[in-house]
Design an enzyme around this catalytic site. Structure first.
Site, PDB file in Angstrom:
ATOM      1  N   GLY A  31       0.805  -1.220   0.000  1.00 12.25           N
ATOM      2  CA  GLY A  31       0.000   0.000   0.000  1.00 12.25           C
ATOM      3  C   GLY A  31       0.840   1.272   0.000  1.00 12.25           C
ATOM      4  O   GLY A  31       2.021   1.240  -0.329  1.00 12.25           O
ATOM      5  N   HIS A  37       4.347   1.485  -7.988  1.00 14.93           N
ATOM      6  CA  HIS A  37       3.360   0.401  -7.885  1.00 14.93           C
ATOM      7  C   HIS A  37       2.452   0.389  -9.116  1.00 14.93           C
ATOM      8  O   HIS A  37       2.165  -0.660  -9.685  1.00 14.93           O
ATOM      9  CB  HIS A  37       2.469   0.600  -6.646  1.00 14.93           C
ATOM     10  CG  HIS A  37       3.185   0.566  -5.341  1.00 14.93           C
ATOM     11  ND1 HIS A  37       3.283   1.669  -4.524  1.00 14.93           N
ATOM     12  CD2 HIS A  37       3.840  -0.421  -4.697  1.00 14.93           C
ATOM     13  CE1 HIS A  37       3.949   1.346  -3.422  1.00 14.93           C
ATOM     14  NE2 HIS A  37       4.303   0.091  -3.505  1.00 14.93           N
TER      15      HIS A  37
HETATM   16  P1  AMP Z   1       6.057  -2.381  -1.500  1.00 16.01           P
HETATM   17  O1  AMP Z   1       4.683  -1.834  -1.412  1.00 16.01           O
HETATM   18  O2  AMP Z   1       7.120  -1.418  -1.105  1.00 16.01           O
HETATM   19  O3  AMP Z   1       6.194  -3.731  -0.861  1.00 16.01           O
HETATM   20  O4  AMP Z   1       6.322  -2.617  -3.045  1.00 16.01           O
HETATM   21  C1  AMP Z   1       5.469  -3.428  -3.816  1.00 16.01           C
HETATM   22  C2  AMP Z   1       6.117  -3.667  -5.154  1.00 16.01           C
HETATM   23  O5  AMP Z   1       6.322  -2.422  -5.814  1.00 16.01           O
HETATM   24  C3  AMP Z   1       7.495  -4.343  -5.037  1.00 16.01           C
HETATM   25  O6  AMP Z   1       7.637  -5.309  -6.060  1.00 16.01           O
HETATM   26  C4  AMP Z   1       8.430  -3.176  -5.224  1.00 16.01           C
HETATM   27  O7  AMP Z   1       9.691  -3.544  -5.731  1.00 16.01           O
HETATM   28  C5  AMP Z   1       7.662  -2.338  -6.234  1.00 16.01           C
HETATM   29  N1  AMP Z   1       8.150  -0.958  -6.214  1.00 16.01           N
HETATM   30  C6  AMP Z   1       8.318  -0.170  -5.120  1.00 16.01           C
HETATM   31  N2  AMP Z   1       8.846   1.025  -5.479  1.00 16.01           N
HETATM   32  C7  AMP Z   1       9.037   0.968  -6.824  1.00 16.01           C
HETATM   33  C8  AMP Z   1       9.567   1.875  -7.789  1.00 16.01           C
HETATM   34  N3  AMP Z   1      10.025   3.072  -7.448  1.00 16.01           N
HETATM   35  N4  AMP Z   1       9.597   1.493  -9.084  1.00 16.01           N
HETATM   36  C9  AMP Z   1       9.145   0.267  -9.442  1.00 16.01           C
HETATM   37  N5  AMP Z   1       8.637  -0.633  -8.593  1.00 16.01           N
HETATM   38  C10 AMP Z   1       8.585  -0.297  -7.288  1.00 16.01           C
END
Ligand code: AMP
Length: 282
Positions: A31, A37
């Site tokens: 989230g 995301h």
């Molecule tokens: P999180 O909500 O931080 O667990 O991230 C969920 C997914 O989004 C994970 O696969 C992250 O690697 C990806 N994600 C987070 N930040 C970025 C970003 N800046 N660019 C691309 N993907 C991202």
């Protein structure tokens, strides 16, 4: 957008969709959604008739109670962003249903992939992460899953998880989405003070400059001068690690490599810990 909170109702819905021979794409998140995301969700939507985004702040992957308590939770805004993006399905599970009491977490035992970097600095993190990802894979049975290169080590650990259990899901690693000044988008950026935010830009700047000179300067010298620049930039910056490794093995590598090299960094800007990485051999 369809919103499911119970495992069974999501599974019933997906079972019907699968009968129409749809492939299912899956994007797990915690989230506080941002463009990083949304880029994963858009890719999944472009490649699958049905995409499921999950939002679950997974307590078992936090090794620090304060970090868990302060993790941004913005569910109303997240739902708005998902609807705007056209995401067809949101899974918002209850912690109690996902992790019944006393359930044991999976062992995260994938050599360097789980021992180094985040594995070393955040004990238990990967065990919690793979436990919830495996659970989601088993519930949703996605054909394709989309993860961000932002968490490069996480991607490699998920790759090992899929291999270990021969899971019928393909892993897609998607590019890092950055702010205009280069800072990787992250849910934790919202917690940076203006001063910390200004300071944080040194992280991508260092990665870009390592990439630029990777083949010219001996890697050891490049790392030590980068560390000096980071600490000289502001007393707020504390580096947990900065290393250049082989992207496929996680072993240290250098400028003579013929294989893919990646620079990995984790650094504190004041009270917030940020991670980033960059492929150096593109
Ligand atoms: P999180 O909500 O931080 O667990 O991230 C969920 C997914 O989004 C994970 O696969 C992250 O690697 C990806 N994600 C987070 N930040 C970025 C970003 N800046 N660019 C691309 N993907 C991202």
């Amino acid at each position: 957008m369809r919103l499911f909170k119970e495992i069974k109702s999501l599974q019933n819905f997906l079972q019907n969709e699968r009968k129409k021979s749809s492939t299912i794409g899956f994007v797990p998140t915690m989230g506080a959604l941002h463009q990083g995301h949304i880029s994963l969700i858009k890719k999944s939507m472009a490649e699958n008739p049905i995409s499921v985004c999950s939002i679950f702040v997974n307590p078992s992957q936090f090794n620090n109670a304060e970090d868990l308590a302060n993790y941004p939770r913005t569910i109303e805004e997240d739902i708005k962003k998902l609807v705007e993006s056209g995401c067809p399905v949101l899974f918002l599970p209850h912690e109690k249903e996902l992790f019944p009491k006393n359930e044991k977490l999976l062992d995260a035992d994938f050599g360097l992939f789980t021992e180094s970097f985040e594995g070393k600095f955040r004990p238990g993190h990967f065990s919690g992460m793979i436990s919830v990802v495996k659970k989601f894979f088993d519930i949703i049975l996605p054909d394709h899953s989309y993860f961000g290169q932002k968490d490069f080590q996480q991607c490699m650990v998920v790759k090992e998880l899929i291999k270990k259990y021969a899971l019928p899901v393909r892993l897609h690693i998607c590019p890092i989405v950055r702010e205009p000044d280069g800072l990787a988008k992250s849910s934790r950026n919202a917690r940076l003070t203006p001063e910390e935010r200004n300071t944080a830009v040194i992280i991508p700047q260092i990665l870009f400059s390592i990439k630029e000179t990777f083949h010219q300067i001996p890697t050891e010298d490049l790392i030590s001068s980068s560390l000096r620049k980071l600490t000289a930039h502001s007393p707020m910056v504390k580096v947990d690690y900065l290393e250049v490794i082989d992207a496929d093995t996680f072993k240290p590598t250098n400028r003579d490599t013929k294989t893919k090299a990646v620079a990995m960094i984790a650094a504190w800007c004041g009270n917030i810990r940020l991670i980033d990485n960059m492929i150096l051999t593109d």
